[in-house]
Design a protein around this motif. Structure first.
Motif, short mmCIF file in Angstrom:
data_model
loop_
_atom_site.label_atom_id
_atom_site.label_comp_id
_atom_site.label_asym_id
_atom_site.label_seq_id
_atom_site.Cartn_x
_atom_site.Cartn_y
_atom_site.Cartn_z
N ILE A 194 1.26 -1.14 0.15
CA ILE A 194 0.23 0.17 -0.03
C ILE A 194 0.68 0.68 0.29
O ILE A 194 0.55 2.25 -0.74
CB ILE A 194 -1.01 0.10 1.10
CG1 ILE A 194 -2.12 -1.06 1.29
CG2 ILE A 194 -1.40 0.82 1.44
CD1 ILE A 194 -2.82 -1.04 1.96
N VAL A 195 1.66 1.59 0.73
CA VAL A 195 2.73 2.44 0.61
C VAL A 195 3.36 2.83 0.05
O VAL A 195 3.18 3.72 -1.13
CB VAL A 195 4.19 1.95 2.37
CG1 VAL A 195 5.10 2.99 2.42
CG2 VAL A 195 3.01 2.35 3.51
N GLU A 196 3.91 1.39 -0.72
CA GLU A 196 4.75 1.84 -2.40
C GLU A 196 3.88 2.01 -4.00
O GLU A 196 4.51 3.26 -4.15
CB GLU A 196 4.86 0.39 -2.96
CG GLU A 196 6.17 0.08 -4.13
CD GLU A 196 6.76 -1.03 -3.96
OE1 GLU A 196 5.93 -2.22 -5.17
OE2 GLU A 196 7.91 -1.07 -3.77
N ALA A 197 2.27 1.97 -3.37
CA ALA A 197 1.50 2.36 -4.74
C ALA A 197 1.07 3.57 -4.40
O ALA A 197 0.57 4.27 -5.33
CB ALA A 197 0.79 1.78 -3.92
N LEU A 198 0.75 4.49 -3.47
CA LEU A 198 0.60 5.81 -3.21
C LEU A 198 1.91 6.45 -2.97
O LEU A 198 1.23 8.19 -3.09
CB LEU A 198 -0.42 5.65 -1.42
CG LEU A 198 -1.33 4.52 -1.76
CD1 LEU A 198 -2.21 4.71 0.05
CD2 LEU A 198 -2.10 4.97 -2.54
N ALA A 199 2.87 6.27 -2.42
CA ALA A 199 3.80 7.38 -1.99
C ALA A 199 4.96 7.26 -3.03
O ALA A 199 4.72 6.58 -3.95
CB ALA A 199 5.08 6.77 -1.10
N ASP A 200 5.18 8.54 -3.93
CA ASP A 200 5.83 9.42 -5.10
C ASP A 200 6.80 8.53 -4.59
O ASP A 200 8.32 7.50 -6.20
CB ASP A 200 5.93 10.55 -5.32
CG ASP A 200 4.10 10.93 -4.75
OD1 ASP A 200 4.15 10.03 -5.93
OD2 ASP A 200 4.05 11.98 -5.00
N ARG A 201 7.56 8.30 -3.67
CA ARG A 201 8.92 7.86 -3.38
C ARG A 201 8.81 6.84 -1.74
O ARG A 201 7.88 7.97 -1.27
CB ARG A 201 10.31 8.27 -3.22
CG ARG A 201 10.88 9.17 -4.69
CD ARG A 201 11.57 10.41 -4.19
NE ARG A 201 10.23 11.33 -4.10
CZ ARG A 201 9.86 12.47 -4.01
NH1 ARG A 201 9.39 12.37 -5.41
NH2 ARG A 201 9.12 13.02 -3.54
N TRP A 202 9.83 5.98 -1.46
CA TRP A 202 9.92 5.53 0.57
C TRP A 202 11.29 4.83 -0.27
O TRP A 202 11.53 4.58 -0.71
CB TRP A 202 8.54 5.15 0.22
CG TRP A 202 8.56 3.32 0.01
CD1 TRP A 202 8.53 2.86 -1.49
CD2 TRP A 202 8.74 2.28 0.51
NE1 TRP A 202 8.66 1.75 -1.36
CE2 TRP A 202 9.06 1.13 -0.43
CE3 TRP A 202 9.51 2.18 1.79
CZ2 TRP A 202 9.46 -0.52 0.02
CZ3 TRP A 202 9.92 0.20 2.28
CH2 TRP A 202 9.24 -0.71 1.45
N GLY A 203 11.70 3.96 1.87
CA GLY A 203 12.45 3.56 1.89
C GLY A 203 13.06 3.83 3.32
O GLY A 203 11.85 3.40 3.80
N ILE A 204 14.07 3.06 3.86
CA ILE A 204 14.41 2.50 4.60
C ILE A 204 16.03 3.03 5.41
O ILE A 204 16.23 3.37 4.73
CB ILE A 204 14.53 0.92 4.56
CG1 ILE A 204 13.15 0.05 4.56
CG2 ILE A 204 14.86 0.56 6.58
CD1 ILE A 204 13.23 -0.99 4.29
N ASP A 205 16.05 3.69 6.28
CA ASP A 205 16.47 4.73 6.61
C ASP A 205 17.76 3.69 7.75
O ASP A 205 16.96 3.66 9.01
CB ASP A 205 17.18 5.88 7.19
CG ASP A 205 17.43 6.71 5.80
OD1 ASP A 205 17.10 6.27 4.71
OD2 ASP A 205 16.54 7.95 6.49
N VAL A 206 18.63 3.26 7.99
CA VAL A 206 18.83 1.60 9.07
C VAL A 206 20.55 2.84 9.57
O VAL A 206 20.91 3.43 9.63
CB VAL A 206 19.70 1.16 8.55
CG1 VAL A 206 20.97 0.11 9.76
CG2 VAL A 206 18.70 0.04 7.80
N GLY A 207 19.47 2.94 11.30
CA GLY A 207 20.23 3.60 12.60
C GLY A 207 20.26 5.39 12.96
O GLY A 207 19.43 5.74 12.00
N PRO A 208 20.79 5.68 14.17
CA PRO A 208 21.45 4.79 14.24
C PRO A 208 21.38 4.07 15.53
O PRO A 208 20.16 3.40 15.44
CB PRO A 208 22.50 6.15 16.11
CG PRO A 208 21.78 7.09 15.59
CD PRO A 208 20.52 6.67 14.38
N VAL A 209 22.29 2.43 15.69
CA VAL A 209 21.64 1.49 15.94
C VAL A 209 21.32 1.83 17.57
O VAL A 209 22.00 3.10 18.06
CB VAL A 209 23.21 0.78 16.69
CG1 VAL A 209 22.52 -0.72 17.72
CG2 VAL A 209 23.86 0.49 14.69
#
Length: 120
Positions: free
Chosen positions: A80-95
């Motif tokens: 759903i997020v992928e279909a609705l957003a123009d861009r999306w992603g994941i940022d890891v950190g800081p731990v």
């Protein structure tokens, strides 16, 4: 609450409400650590871009977009997020954190628009 906040900014964006709901539900279900909550952040450049971020403390558990069985009752949140957003992603950190983010371009569109300012 998030949609009310966006409304205060003059932003009416139905897809944003769905994205917030999905990311918050995912963080509550999969990013939960006892004694720690998740954080929702909204930022906007008026008439340009809306950014939604949900940060939790399960950085070692990254979400995966998958296609669930047709009878599954869950597992479609990131689709759903992928279909609705123009861009999306994941940022890891800081731990030990990770942030799932989604961006929406604020352009005139029936379900994705910026409210016109009212004059009194």
């Amino acid at each position: 609450m998030a949609t009310a906040h966006l409304g205060d900014w003059g932003i009416v964006c139905e897809p944003a409400a769905h994205i917030v709901a999905e990311l918050a539900a995912n963080a509550a279900a999969h990013g939960r650590v006892p004694g720690r909550d998740f954080q929702l952040s909204l930022s906007a450049r008026r008439d340009e871009l809306l950014r939604i971020e949900v940060t939790d403390t399960r950085g070692e558990q990254l979400p995966v977009v998958s296609t669930p069985d047709q009878y599954a009752e869950s597992g479609r949140g990131l689709l759903i997020v992928e279909a609705l957003a123009d861009r999306w992603g994941i940022d890891v950190g800081p731990v030990p954190r990770k942030t799932i983010w989604a961006e929406l371009d604020l352009v005139p569109h029936p379900l994705h628009r910026v409210a016109e300012p009212t004059t009194r």
